[in-house]
Every structure is written in structure tokens, then in C-alpha cells.
Write a protein that holds these residues in place. Structure first.
Motif, PDB file in Angstrom:
ATOM      1  N   UNK A  25       6.995  -2.668   1.358  1.00  0.00           N
ATOM      2  CA  UNK A  25       5.540  -3.200   0.518  1.00  0.00           C
ATOM      3  C   UNK A  25       4.069  -2.015   1.354  1.00  0.00           C
ATOM      4  N   UNK A  26       5.105  -2.038   3.049  1.00  0.00           N
ATOM      5  CA  UNK A  26       4.052  -1.649   4.080  1.00  0.00           C
ATOM      6  C   UNK A  26       3.185   0.099   3.535  1.00  0.00           C
ATOM      7  N   UNK A  28       3.725   1.129   0.019  1.00  0.00           N
ATOM      8  CA  UNK A  28       2.986   1.520  -1.086  1.00  0.00           C
ATOM      9  C   UNK A  28       1.442   1.269  -0.637  1.00  0.00           C
ATOM     10  N   UNK A  29       1.127   0.322   0.821  1.00  0.00           N
ATOM     11  CA  UNK A  29      -0.377  -0.532   0.927  1.00  0.00           C
ATOM     12  C   UNK A  29      -0.843   1.216   2.005  1.00  0.00           C
ATOM     13  N   UNK A  30       0.111   2.093   1.703  1.00  0.00           N
ATOM     14  CA  UNK A  30      -0.380   3.216   3.154  1.00  0.00           C
ATOM     15  C   UNK A  30      -1.071   3.684   2.135  1.00  0.00           C
ATOM     16  N   UNK A  32      -1.426   3.986  -0.771  1.00  0.00           N
ATOM     17  CA  UNK A  32      -2.790   3.854  -1.432  1.00  0.00           C
ATOM     18  C   UNK A  32      -4.901   3.595  -0.437  1.00  0.00           C
ATOM     19  N   UNK A  33      -4.069   3.303   0.090  1.00  0.00           N
ATOM     20  CA  UNK A  33      -5.031   3.523   1.662  1.00  0.00           C
ATOM     21  C   UNK A  33      -5.384   4.354   2.418  1.00  0.00           C
ATOM     22  N   UNK A  35      -4.769   7.532  -0.626  1.00  0.00           N
ATOM     23  CA  UNK A  35      -5.679   7.182  -1.756  1.00  0.00           C
ATOM     24  C   UNK A  35      -7.130   7.023  -1.447  1.00  0.00           C
ATOM     25  N   UNK A  36      -7.220   5.790  -1.604  1.00  0.00           N
ATOM     26  CA  UNK A  36      -9.137   5.673  -1.512  1.00  0.00           C
ATOM     27  C   UNK A  36      -9.598   6.052   0.074  1.00  0.00           C
ATOM     28  N   UNK A  62      10.709   3.141   4.763  1.00  0.00           N
ATOM     29  CA  UNK A  62       9.991   1.524   5.868  1.00  0.00           C
ATOM     30  C   UNK A  62       8.498   2.287   6.126  1.00  0.00           C
ATOM     31  N   UNK A  63       8.374   3.339   6.311  1.00  0.00           N
ATOM     32  CA  UNK A  63       6.964   4.046   6.871  1.00  0.00           C
ATOM     33  C   UNK A  63       6.327   5.049   6.058  1.00  0.00           C
ATOM     34  N   UNK A 132       3.553   7.738  -6.781  1.00  0.00           N
ATOM     35  CA  UNK A 132       3.058   6.557  -7.212  1.00  0.00           C
ATOM     36  C   UNK A 132       1.320   6.563  -7.743  1.00  0.00           C
ATOM     37  N   UNK A 134      -1.708   5.986  -9.056  1.00  0.00           N
ATOM     38  CA  UNK A 134      -2.697   5.696  -8.267  1.00  0.00           C
ATOM     39  C   UNK A 134      -3.688   5.725  -9.790  1.00  0.00           C
ATOM     40  N   UNK A 182      -1.382 -10.406  -0.806  1.00  0.00           N
ATOM     41  CA  UNK A 182      -1.753  -9.452  -0.703  1.00  0.00           C
ATOM     42  C   UNK A 182      -2.546  -9.007  -2.001  1.00  0.00           C
ATOM     43  N   UNK A 183      -2.165  -9.637  -3.209  1.00  0.00           N
ATOM     44  CA  UNK A 183      -3.433  -8.948  -4.591  1.00  0.00           C
ATOM     45  C   UNK A 183      -4.435  -9.789  -4.610  1.00  0.00           C
TER      46      UNK A 183
END
Lengths: 286, 337
Positions: A25-26, A28-30, A32-33, A35-36, A62-63, A132, A134, A182-183
Motif C-alpha cells: 500500500x505504501x 500507492x500512497x507514495x 498519490x502523494x 501526484x498531489x 515494496x517501495x 495508476x 489518479x 487510511x481511507x
């Protein structure tokens, strides 16, 4: 297909039959971050994926880290120095994580993808391309993984094709942390252990209630029985160990006694601590 | 504040800044996941990393972080580590990540983080950053479905004392500082960007049971409790050692006082005879005499930290035992059904 005298084979290399990707999941978080936080003029972000390749064909992603790039109509320029610096830094921390591919935001494969893929192919054999979406183009955030296969006729390379590979998005790690945290965009506090316990128990009770309701309604004939569900339920009940009540009571009581003993001990220690504190201050006055 | 008069930069700069106390640490899910991943992969080795973010009023936002390589006792490698840190910050800035250091994170084993090193690191950070925080993550807790995440800071009064290295009983009493007041825990808030929230809602599995539930309803807690008890017992030993030190000190102190009294009485009697004989009295103090040398008082810092740790273990045992109770009763109820 033009056939000449000697036999030519039209084939895809390498074959991708057994490759699966698993995303942490990291990552995907990364993505998205990043992208923002992308620069004003950029439409998408691209970056490197790190992870490991297990022998049974599962690629663990993983990363990741973003790599700055500039894009014009028909060419893409990646900041290769940046990519290498970041790679070195990451490997200092965790030498086991190697490049497994690259990611890009946006839906599916786009024109420049082949160029970038080419670059990563030089870093690592057979890289994975993760996309992804976004922008939530068609209402869902699509996450896809591809590998490139080259179509060749004999020795002659005809084209490169991106082939989608299965992607495991179960996100066990995120489940461990809890989707509740997380959501949501804002959570006021991290649940404590007892609150978490309470939530889980309520969850379990609700599930048992559901099963009861289902069974009752089947018995009363309101719902058509489903054999497979019935089998699941009977399997679940059968998995409870058969223990005579006396032995079970003993088991539970022993457990309770143990816990009580620990509680007692820790309370005694606490009392002792406050006592020692008091004694210390008294000793200081003397 | 829309209708407030616009203030010039000069005005803002000249108004004296009142530091509002740090109330909440707001962490991004990204930072949490990064910390968890790093700590878990290296567990049981203890690892650290740097927190990046913004300081907004009474809220400290932690938006990103990066891990430190495992430290080695080589000076050359240490310099390398500093380089690594700079390089990482530079790289992250290039992709628009907040690159203000707001503290550091570290993993811990069963919550045994109350050490002198932590305090020293904190003081180091505090020198450069006015407001910083230490995030502690305990990987062993996550196996029970608990998010073992804590944000800590040292209390101001403790920092004052530490700077002056004043851990004598008198000073502590003056400041009214007890072992409870060393660390302050700050509540953690979690925030995620709307994009991530959308993705997570999308990706959340439909399955009614999550891994978290399985972990929480796991019946066997004895290995955890056993290790907790082991640590607790070790700590108790340490504490009794510390207390012996103090007893030793007090015994010496009282012995010294008795000696001083005896010496003083002797001197006074001598002076009386000298007075009777018409001679000048001798001074009632003699700095050269060894019995007047003040005994150094042992620092109370160690015993404070150990006490803190013990109470932490006790809390953990209480918490886990409480959970086990509910589990056992649940099991009983289920079985009777």
C-alpha cells in the motif's frame, strides 16, 4: 504473413505466463502523494519501483520514488542523475530492494511509455510498468501492471507490446493498520487497543448475527438454500474443537487466573513505585 | 480573518511571536506506512529515521519521512550518514516534498524507549528546531492488531533541568518534577489527501473480516506477556540497584554529618579552653578537613527513567491482560452457544 522458404516463427519474448505483481500500500500512497505535489506544468508523475522478485514469479513492489521528468509532444526526458542518486540512497538503507520497474500516473499505457520502458529495461531485465489512474477517468481508480514483450519474427524485432499481468491488490499491510484510518481524510485519534478490540468484537457479533438470520430464514423457507454457503457454515462449526465442558471450563479458568496474576503483579509494582517515590521525597527532607 | 486589516510583513515580523504549545501531531497516512514498513522490515533491530513536515500553530504536521541506514560505529560511515541525509533532503525537495525536519522516528521493542540516548537525541534536535517530536513505533504490538504509534516530547521543565544537569533531589523538589513528568505524549491525528482516500475506499476489500480482526482475536498472548514480564523483572533489578546507590549515598551522608558534629564539638571545647586561657579562638570551619568535602549526590535521572519504563510495562501488561479477558469471555460465550 509472408512465408519464405525457411521456417520463421512469430513469437513473443519473453513469455509472461507466470508473472504476478503484488503491491504494498505504501507504493500507492507514495504515488498519490507525488501526484498531489507534482509541479504545476506536469500532467503526470513517473517514478521508479523498488522491490524484490521471488523465484515463483511474484514480483513484490515494496517501495517507490518519483523521478522528475519533462515531457513534450514526442519526447520524454527523465532526470537520470536524480534516479541514480535516489537509488543509491535507498539501497544504503535497504540493499535487498532492487529496481523492479517503473510507474506512471494516468490510464493505461501512453505513447511515451515505450521510451521510458526502454530505459528501465537497461537497468533491470524485464521491468514492470505500473499505471495508476489518479484522474479517476472512468469513475474508478484503475491500477494496472504491465510487462513489455517484444514481438519478433525470427531474428527480426517487429514491435513491443505491453501485456497486462495479474496484480494482487489485497493490501494486507493496510488491513493491519486498519482501513478506517487510511481511507478517511481526517481521523481525530488513533484507536487504542481496547477500542480496537471492541470494534473487532462488534464486527464478529454482527457476522454471527448475520449467519443466524440467514440460517433462520432458510429454515423458514424465505430464502432459497445455497449448498455452498451451508457447507461453509458447517465447516466453520466443525472447526471448533470438541472439548468436554469440564475441560473447557478449566482451560478458560486457567487463562483467567494467569491474567489475573499478571494484573495483580503489575498493580503491586505500581503501588511500590508510588511508595518509593514518597519515600524518596521524605528522605530528601531529612 | 477576511475582514481583519491586512498586516504588512514588517508588522508580522515585529509582533513578538508567542509560541503556542504543541497540542496535536497530524500525520499523513503515507508517513505512517513508511515508518511501519521500515521498522517492521528491520525488526527486531531498532531503526530510526527523520520526519519531515510543517509546523502550523499548535499542530505539527508530519507529511513525509525517510529512513536512516543502520548505524555503525565507524566515524567514516557516520560522515557518510550525514551526507546521505543531505542528499535525501535535496532529492525530496526536488519533488516538492516538505523538507523541514520536524523530528525523528524510531522503533522500539515492547515500549522500552525511555533511555538516556533518546533524551540526548531530543535535546540535539531541540537545539535546531524549536518544536520537534519523536514518533515511537512498536512492531511487536502490531501483531495483535494494535497500531503501536506514539508521539512524544520532553516536558519543558525537564529540559531546563537537563540543560543544567541538575538532578539532585533538592532541585527536583523545587521544580516539583516527578518521573511522570519527563515525557509528554501528544495525541496523534491522521490525515490523508482526498486522492488517497478515494483510492483506499476503492481498494478496500469486500471481505467482511480484515487481517486486523484476525490479529485482534488471536488467543495466544502469552509470548508477548512473557517477554514483557522478563523485561519488567530486569527493570526491577535495575531499579533496586539504583535504590541501593541512594541508600549508600544517604548512609555516607549521615556518617559525614555525625563526623562533622563531633569535630565541631571538639573544636568548640577547645575554643572554650583557649578563651579561658585568653587566647584567640580557632575558626569553626576548616575547609582542608576531608569530612567537610560535600559528597556528590548520584543523579536521579536513571532511576526516573527506569521508573518510567516499569510503569510503561505495567500499563502494557494491564492493557493486554484486559484484552485477553474480553477474548476469554467471548470464547466462553461462543462455546456455550
Amino acid at each position: 504473413m509472408a512465408t519464405t522458404g525457411k521456417q520463421t516463427v512469430l513469437q513473443f519474448t519473453p513469455s509472461t505466463a507466470s508473472l504476478t505483481a503484488r503491491v504494498h500500500p505504501l507504493v500507492i500512497f507514495n504515488i498519490c502523494d507525488c501526484y498531489v505535489r507534482r509541479p504545476d506544468q506536469a500532467d503526470r508523475v513517473i517514478g521508479t519501483l523498488l522491490g524484490s522478485l521471488s523465484p515463483d514469479g511474484i514480483v513484490e513492489i515494496k517501495n517507490s520514488y518519483a523521478v522528475p521528468h519533462s515531457e513534450s509532444s514526442d519526447q520524454v526526458a527523465l532526470d537520470i542523475d536524480y534516479h541514480h542518486n535516489m537509488l543509491l540512497s535507498h539501497q544504503k538503507v535497504n540493499p535487498k530492494e532492487v529496481i523492479v520497474g517503473w510507474y506512471s500516473t494516468g490510464f493505461g499505457v501512453s505513447g511515451g511509455s515505450a521510451l521510458i520502458h526502454d530505459f528501465y529495461s537497461r537497468e533491470v531485465p524485464n521491468p514492470i510498468h505500473l499505471t495508476v489512474d489518479t484522474g479517476f477517468g472512468n469513475g474508478v481508480g484503475t491500477i494496472k501492471a504491465f510487462v513489455s514483450v517484444s514481438l519478433s519474427l525470427g531474428d527480426q524485432q517487429l514491435a513491443a507490446q505491453f501485456q497486462e499481468i495479474p496484480l494482487d491488490l489485497r493490501l494486507i499491510e493496510a488491513e493491519r493498520v486498519g482501513f478506517d484510518i487510511l481511507k478517511k481524510t481526517a481521523v481525530d485519534k488513533v484507536p487504542t487497543d481496547l477500542e480496537g478490540m471492541e470494534a473487532s468484537m462488534e464486527h464478529l457479533l454482527a457476522l454471527i448475527d448475520d449467519v443466524y438470520k440467514y440460517v433462520d430464514s432458510v429454515v423458514e423457507g424465505q430464502v432459497a438454500p445455497d449448498n455452498s454457503i451451508g457447507r461453509f457454515i458447517s465447516e466453520t462449526i466443525a472447526s471448533l474443537p470438541k472439548i468436554p465442558p469440564s475441560a473447557f471450563d478449566k482451560l478458560v479458568n486457567d487463562g483467567l487466573q494467569d491474567q489475573l496474576l499478571l494484573l495483580y503483579l503489575s498493580s503491586i509494582i505500581r503501588t511500590q513505585l508510588s511508595l518509593a517515590e514518597k519515600l524518596n521525597t521524605v528522605a530528601q527532607i531529612l | 480573518m477576511a475582514n481583519a486589516l491586512p498586516r504588512s510583513f514588517l508588522q508580522v515580523a515585529t509582533t513578538e511571536e508567542v509560541a503556542s504549545p504543541l497540542r496535536v501531531v497530524q500525520m499523513e497516512g503515507l508517513a505512517i506506512l513508511k515508518i511501519i514498513k521500515h521498522c517492521k522490515e528491520f525488526s527486531p533491530a531498532l531503526v530510526t529515521g527523520q520526519l519531515l513536515g510543517l509546523d502550523v500553530g499548535s499542530v505539527l504536521e508530519v507529511t513525509n519521512c525517510f529512513p536512516f541506514p543502520v548505524r555503525e560505529d565507524d566515524e567514516e560511515i557516520e560522515a557518510d550518514g550525514a551526507n546521505y541525509q543531505l542528499e535525501m533532503m535535496r532529492c525530496l525537495r526536488e519533488v516538492n516534498v516538505d523538507n523541514n525536519t520536524v523530528g525523528w522516528y524510531q522503533s522500539t521493542l515492547l515500549g522500552s524507549y525511555q533511555t538516556v540516548e533518546l533524551i540526548e537525541t531530543f535535546m540535539n534536535y531541540q537545539e535546531n528546531i524549536r518544536r520537534c517530536v519523536c514518533i515511537i513505533y512498536d512492531p511487536s504490538r502490531s501483531n495483535q492488531g494494535v497500531l503501536g504509534l506514539k508521539a512524544l516530547k520532553l516536558s519543558d521543565s525537564f529540559m531546563d533541568l537537563y540543560r543544567n544537569n541538575n538532578f539532585t533531589g533538592e532541585k527536583l523538589r523545587e521544580k516539583n518534577l516527578s518521573w511522570v513528568d519527563i515525557f509528554e505524549e501528544i495525541p496523534i491525528k491522521v490525515s490523508n489527501s482526498a486522492l488517497i482516500s478515494a483510492f483506499m475506499t476503492e481498494l478496500e476489500a469486500d471481505a467482511p473480516v480484515t487481517q486486523c480482526d484476525y490479529d485482534r482475536l488471536q488467543l495466544s498472548t502469552s509470548p508477548f506477556l512473557e517477554r514483557n514480564m522478563e523485561f519488567l523483572i530486569e527493570c526491577m533489578d535495575d531499579l533496586s540497584m539504583e535504590q541501593q546507590k541512594f541508600q549508600f549515598y544517604y548512609r555516607n551522608l549521615s556518617r559525614q554529618q555525625v563526623q562533622q558534629q563531633a569535630w565541631l564539638q571538639k573544636r568548640r571545647a577547645e575554643n572554650m579552653t583557649r578563651k579561658a586561657a585568653g587566647e584567640e579562638p580557632l575558626p569553626e570551619e576548616d575547609p582542608t578537613n576531608p569530612i567537610f568535602k560535600p559528597l556528590p549526590e548520584p543523579s536521579r535521572l536513571d532511576s526516573f527513567l527506569i521508573t518510567n519504563q516499569i510503569s510503561n510495562y505495567c500499563n502494557q501488561i494491564n492493557g493486554v491482560a484486559g484484552q485477553s479477558f474480553s477474548r476469554l469471555y467471548l470464547l466462553k460465550a461462543l462455546h456455550e452457544n
